[in-house]
Design an enzyme around this catalytic site. Sequence first.
Site, PDB file in Angstrom:
ATOM      1  N   HIS A  41       0.814  -1.218   0.000  1.00  0.00           N
ATOM      2  CA  HIS A  41       0.000   0.000   0.000  1.00  0.00           C
ATOM      3  C   HIS A  41       0.850   1.272   0.000  1.00  0.00           C
ATOM      4  O   HIS A  41       0.366   2.342  -0.353  1.00  0.00           O
ATOM      5  CB  HIS A  41      -0.986  -0.003   1.182  1.00  0.00           C
ATOM      6  CG  HIS A  41      -0.372   0.311   2.515  1.00  0.00           C
ATOM      7  ND1 HIS A  41      -0.076  -0.646   3.452  1.00  0.00           N
ATOM      8  CD2 HIS A  41      -0.013   1.490   3.087  1.00  0.00           C
ATOM      9  CE1 HIS A  41       0.427  -0.078   4.530  1.00  0.00           C
ATOM     10  NE2 HIS A  41       0.482   1.228   4.332  1.00  0.00           N
ATOM     11  N   ASP A  67      -0.117  -7.638   1.412  1.00  0.00           N
ATOM     12  CA  ASP A  67       0.283  -6.231   1.469  1.00  0.00           C
ATOM     13  C   ASP A  67       1.800  -6.093   1.464  1.00  0.00           C
ATOM     14  O   ASP A  67       2.383  -5.319   2.212  1.00  0.00           O
ATOM     15  CB  ASP A  67      -0.311  -5.546   2.704  1.00  0.00           C
ATOM     16  CG  ASP A  67      -0.155  -4.019   2.664  1.00  0.00           C
ATOM     17  OD1 ASP A  67       0.149  -3.473   1.574  1.00  0.00           O
ATOM     18  OD2 ASP A  67      -0.317  -3.377   3.719  1.00  0.00           O
ATOM     19  N   SER A 114       4.987   2.053   8.210  1.00  0.00           N
ATOM     20  CA  SER A 114       4.496   0.998   7.329  1.00  0.00           C
ATOM     21  C   SER A 114       5.609   0.486   6.427  1.00  0.00           C
ATOM     22  O   SER A 114       6.276   1.256   5.745  1.00  0.00           O
ATOM     23  CB  SER A 114       3.349   1.521   6.468  1.00  0.00           C
ATOM     24  OG  SER A 114       2.209   1.776   7.251  1.00  0.00           O
TER      25      SER A 114
END
Length: 347
Positions: free
Chosen positions: A75, A105, A179
Site C-alpha cells: 500500500h 500487502d 508501514s
Amino acid sequence: MRVLVFLLLLAIPQPAFAQQACTESLASLYERVSPSVVSIQVTKINKAKPQRRFETVVGSGVVIERDGHVLTNAHVVDGAASLSITLDSGTRTPARVLGMDTVTDLALLRIETPSPLPAARLGDSSALHVGDEVVAIGNPMGLEQTMTRGIVSGLNRILPGLAEQPMIQTDAPINPGNSGGPLVDRCGSVVGINTFISEEANSIGFALPINAGKAILRDLRETGRVIRPWLGLQGREIDSQVTSILRLPLSPGYLIEIVFDGSPAERAGVRGGSLSVVVQGEEYLVGGDILTAIEGTPIRTHQDYLAKVKALKPGQRTRITILRDGQRRELSLTVGERPRLPADLTD
C-alpha cells in the site's frame, strides 16, 4: 587445555547459547539492524481530487539482499508515479517495483547500488510467543530512523479486510510512516513487516509474519505477482449456537455471505446472502447457501475454507457441496486466479 575448553563448550546446553546471543542491549541491537532500514518516498497521482493531483506518501522498508532488494508494504508503493529510497547513509536513489501482492500487502523493490548494502536477517515468525519482546524500526511521520519497543501481544489475528492472512499483534508503537518497516526480535532477526495501526485502540499495531513474506519472495522476483486459486466466495462459520439464536433453517458449515460478480462461484450458480442480522454484536448476511464440503473435505470454519482452496489450482475443475433451503446440492466449477479485489489495500 584446548580439549578441556572444547568439552566444556559441548557440555553447555544449546538454549544457553541462544539466550546469550539475544541479550545484547537495545542500543546495540539498533546499531546492528538500523543500517538495513530505509525511508521510502512516493509520489502518487490522486485522480479523485482535481485540485490536488499529486500527493506524497512516506513509508519504510528493509533491505533483505545486499544487491539492493527491499521489502515494504504494497500500500506504500501502490499507484506510485515516482519512487525513491533514502538509505541509512543518507544517499537517495530511485527505485522500481519488482513485484507486489495485495493479499499480504507486500512489495519487493529494487535499487541499483554500486556497492553491497547492509541487509537484515530474516527470522522465523512461527517461533514467536505472546510476551516475546520486539522492536519496530522505521521512519514515522517522515522522521529518520526511530525505534520503539514492546511485546508480541497476540498471534494469528484475523482482521476485517485482511481475513486471508493472520497477523502478529504488538504493542510496540507503530505510527504513520512505519508501514513497511521491520518488526525485530531481541536476536536482531526480522520477524514481521509492520503494516497496520488500529484507529480504535491505543497501543495496538499489526505486522505481517515474515514467514508469509518469505513464502512469496520467489514469485515476486520472478513473475511480479502471486498466483492464487480463487472461488469467489466470502463467508464465515455458522455454528449451532448462532443457528438457535437466529431460529432460521441453517446448518453448521461455512455461511456464504458474498459471491463476487463474474467469479467461478457466480458462474456455477452459488447464492450469497441477502438479509443482514446482528447476533451478539456480530453481523451476519444470511439467506445464501451454506458450503459444507470442497472435493468431499468438510468445511466448517474460515480456516478450513482457506486451507482447502489453497490446495487447488487455477483452471482445475472442482466439486463443492452446499445446502440450499435445507437441501443438499453438489455443484461443479472451474477454479479461477484470484484478482485484485475492491477491499485490497484500502485504508
